[in-house]
Scaffold this active site. Structure first.
Site, PDB file in Angstrom:
ATOM      1  N   GLU A   1     -16.205  91.083  23.805  1.00  0.00           N
ATOM      2  CA  GLU A   1     -14.949  90.384  23.553  1.00  0.00           C
ATOM      3  C   GLU A   1     -14.549  89.479  24.714  1.00  0.00           C
ATOM      4  OE1 GLU A   1     -12.071  94.081  24.931  1.00  0.00           O
ATOM      5  OE2 GLU A   1     -13.266  94.188  23.100  1.00  0.00           O
TER       6      GLU A   1
ATOM      7  N   HIS B   1     -20.676  94.468  19.987  1.00  0.00           N
ATOM      8  CA  HIS B   1     -19.777  93.318  20.055  1.00  0.00           C
ATOM      9  C   HIS B   1     -19.173  93.255  21.448  1.00  0.00           C
ATOM     10  CE1 HIS B   1     -15.971  95.616  19.687  1.00  0.00           C
ATOM     11  NE2 HIS B   1     -16.485  96.246  18.632  1.00  0.00           N
TER      12      HIS B   1
ATOM     13  N   ASP C   1      -7.412 103.528  25.487  1.00  0.00           N
ATOM     14  CA  ASP C   1      -8.383 102.430  25.569  1.00  0.00           C
ATOM     15  C   ASP C   1      -7.814 101.313  26.446  1.00  0.00           C
ATOM     16  OD1 ASP C   1     -10.481 100.716  25.188  1.00  0.00           O
ATOM     17  OD2 ASP C   1     -10.009 100.217  23.119  1.00  0.00           O
TER      18      ASP C   1
ATOM     19  N   ASP D   1     -16.821  96.359  24.819  1.00  0.00           N
ATOM     20  CA  ASP D   1     -15.651  95.819  25.525  1.00  0.00           C
ATOM     21  C   ASP D   1     -15.904  94.373  25.974  1.00  0.00           C
ATOM     22  OD1 ASP D   1     -14.306  98.161  25.067  1.00  0.00           O
ATOM     23  OD2 ASP D   1     -14.510  98.949  27.087  1.00  0.00           O
TER      24      ASP D   1
ATOM     25  N   GLU E   1      -2.726  89.648  11.729  1.00  0.00           N
ATOM     26  CA  GLU E   1      -1.522  90.404  11.411  1.00  0.00           C
ATOM     27  C   GLU E   1      -0.997  90.192   9.999  1.00  0.00           C
ATOM     28  OE1 GLU E   1       1.381  89.826  14.462  1.00  0.00           O
ATOM     29  OE2 GLU E   1      -0.014  90.354  16.074  1.00  0.00           O
TER      30      GLU E   1
ATOM     31  N   TYR F   1     -20.727 102.821  13.279  1.00  0.00           N
ATOM     32  CA  TYR F   1     -20.031 102.075  14.328  1.00  0.00           C
ATOM     33  C   TYR F   1     -19.523 103.047  15.381  1.00  0.00           C
ATOM     34  CZ  TYR F   1     -16.465  99.202  16.617  1.00  0.00           C
ATOM     35  OH  TYR F   1     -15.701  98.541  17.542  1.00  0.00           O
TER      36      TYR F   1
ATOM     37  N   CYS G   1      -7.175  98.008  24.040  1.00  0.00           N
ATOM     38  CA  CYS G   1      -7.463  98.057  22.610  1.00  0.00           C
ATOM     39  C   CYS G   1      -6.898  96.800  21.963  1.00  0.00           C
ATOM     40  CB  CYS G   1      -6.821  99.299  21.997  1.00  0.00           C
ATOM     41  SG  CYS G   1      -6.749  99.281  20.193  1.00  0.00           S
TER      42      CYS G   1
ATOM     43  N   ASP H   1     -19.348  99.222  20.333  1.00  0.00           N
ATOM     44  CA  ASP H   1     -18.396  98.453  21.123  1.00  0.00           C
ATOM     45  C   ASP H   1     -18.918  98.299  22.557  1.00  0.00           C
ATOM     46  OD1 ASP H   1     -16.088  97.379  22.244  1.00  0.00           O
ATOM     47  OD2 ASP H   1     -14.751  98.903  21.429  1.00  0.00           O
TER      48      ASP H   1
ATOM     49  N   ARG I   1     -16.572  88.646  19.751  1.00  0.00           N
ATOM     50  CA  ARG I   1     -15.212  88.969  19.313  1.00  0.00           C
ATOM     51  C   ARG I   1     -14.182  88.204  20.153  1.00  0.00           C
ATOM     52  NH1 ARG I   1     -12.444  95.035  19.755  1.00  0.00           N
ATOM     53  NH2 ARG I   1     -10.616  94.313  20.883  1.00  0.00           N
TER      54      ARG I   1
ATOM     55  N   ASN J   1     -12.071  94.411  11.258  1.00  0.00           N
ATOM     56  CA  ASN J   1     -11.737  95.730  11.768  1.00  0.00           C
ATOM     57  C   ASN J   1     -10.747  96.386  10.809  1.00  0.00           C
ATOM     58  OD1 ASN J   1     -10.793  97.963  13.153  1.00  0.00           O
ATOM     59  ND2 ASN J   1     -10.252  96.861  15.019  1.00  0.00           N
TER      60      ASN J   1
END
Length: 288
Positions: free
Chosen positions: A110, A108, A54, A83, A186, A39, A118, A81, A153, A208
């Site tokens: 997003e 991916h 980021d 973005d 979370e 990755y 980030c 990634d 994502r 992740n």
């Protein structure tokens, strides 16, 4: 090798962990471990290549070149990634073109607004779900290789809540995304709810596993039981290197010597082996 096809083949064989490489040297280290995939994190790329946070500061072409350098020295399938796709529909399609040309197996993209951040940093925004589904469809249409793997994502948990994040992923699945990625849950309860709510979509779920981020740490076995089959380790190599190098430099500055840290550093010959110096020397000598 067809990177996308190889990634799909390995995923079909069972859940897959993607170890994060932040440069070409760590790419070679990942290769040595026997890992099944790699990755490339945008966070790690910004920090390692440019010394930036980021915050959307790395350009599309800078990231593409970073990916190319890493992919050049590995035959592992690489998920990279991308973005937000670096803009609107046409930018997303160019991102697909560049990531494929760089050698990635997939990416991916997003649903953050710009400037993106980030996923584990506060202050994010998200674009309307309709705009994101258009991006996904455009990305799929831009693929030169039908096996190129597209992960959708969402960063909506911190912005509009868990329920919206889940509903967005259902829309992303309908739009044709290969896998679904709800970033920065979370709690274990949120992770469990994501797995339960999205299992009917028939798409692999991505987690992740950045140990020092917002999400709780879970083993791969525990994640599999909750329905996640692609696990990313985005920054572990970089955070380990940061810790080790910081300590080594402090010792050198404080003591003015390296003999007290000799057992904590790799030898010159080990690095030469890693970058394949003997093979290059043999190749050069074959021409006389």
């Amino acid at each position: 090798m067809n990177p996308g096809k190889e990634f799909r083949k390995r995923l079909e064989a069972g859940p897959i962990a993607c170890l994060g490489a932040y440069d070409a040297l760590t790419s070679r280290l990942v290769q040595q471990t026997g890992a099944r995939a790699m990755y490339i994190s945008g966070y790690a790329a910004a920090a390692a290549a440019l010394g930036y946070p980021d915050l959307g500061l790395v350009s599309q072409t800078e990231m593409a070149e970073h990916i190319r350098r890493i992919c050049r020295v590995t035959d592992l399938p690489v998920i990279a990634d991308a973005d937000t796709g670096y803009g609107g529909i046409l930018s997303v399609q160019r991102t697909i073109e560049l990531w494929e040309a760089a050698g990635a197996a997939g990416l991916h993209v997003e649903d953050q607004g710009f400037p993106k951040k980030c996923g584990h940093i506060a202050g994010k925004t998200v674009i309307p779900v309709e705009e994101m589904t258009q991006k996904i469809k455009a990305a799929i249409a831009a693929k030169e290789n039908s096996d190129f793997y597209i992960i959708a994502r969402t960063d909506a948990i911190a912005v509009t809540g868990l329920s919206d994040a889940i509903e967005r992923c259902k829309r992303f699945a309908d739009a044709g995304a290969d896998a679904l990625f709800v970033d920065a849950p979370e709690s274990i309860d949120q992770i469990q709810k994501i797995g339960e709510a999205l299992k009917g979509c028939g798409r692999p779920l991505v987690f992740n596993s950045a140990r020092t981020g917002k999400s709780p740490f879970l083993s791969e076995k525990a994640l599999q039981e909750l329905g996640f089959t692609i696990v990313l380790y985005p920054i572990e190599a970089m955070t380990a290197a940061h810790h080790a190098v910081k300590e080594i430099f402090e010792v050198i500055v404080r003591e003015g010597r390296t003999d007290t840290i000799a057992d904590r550093i790799s030898s010159f010959s080990e690095i030469n082996e890693l970058v394949q110096l003997p093979q290059y020397v043999r190749h050069e000598s074959s021409f006389g």
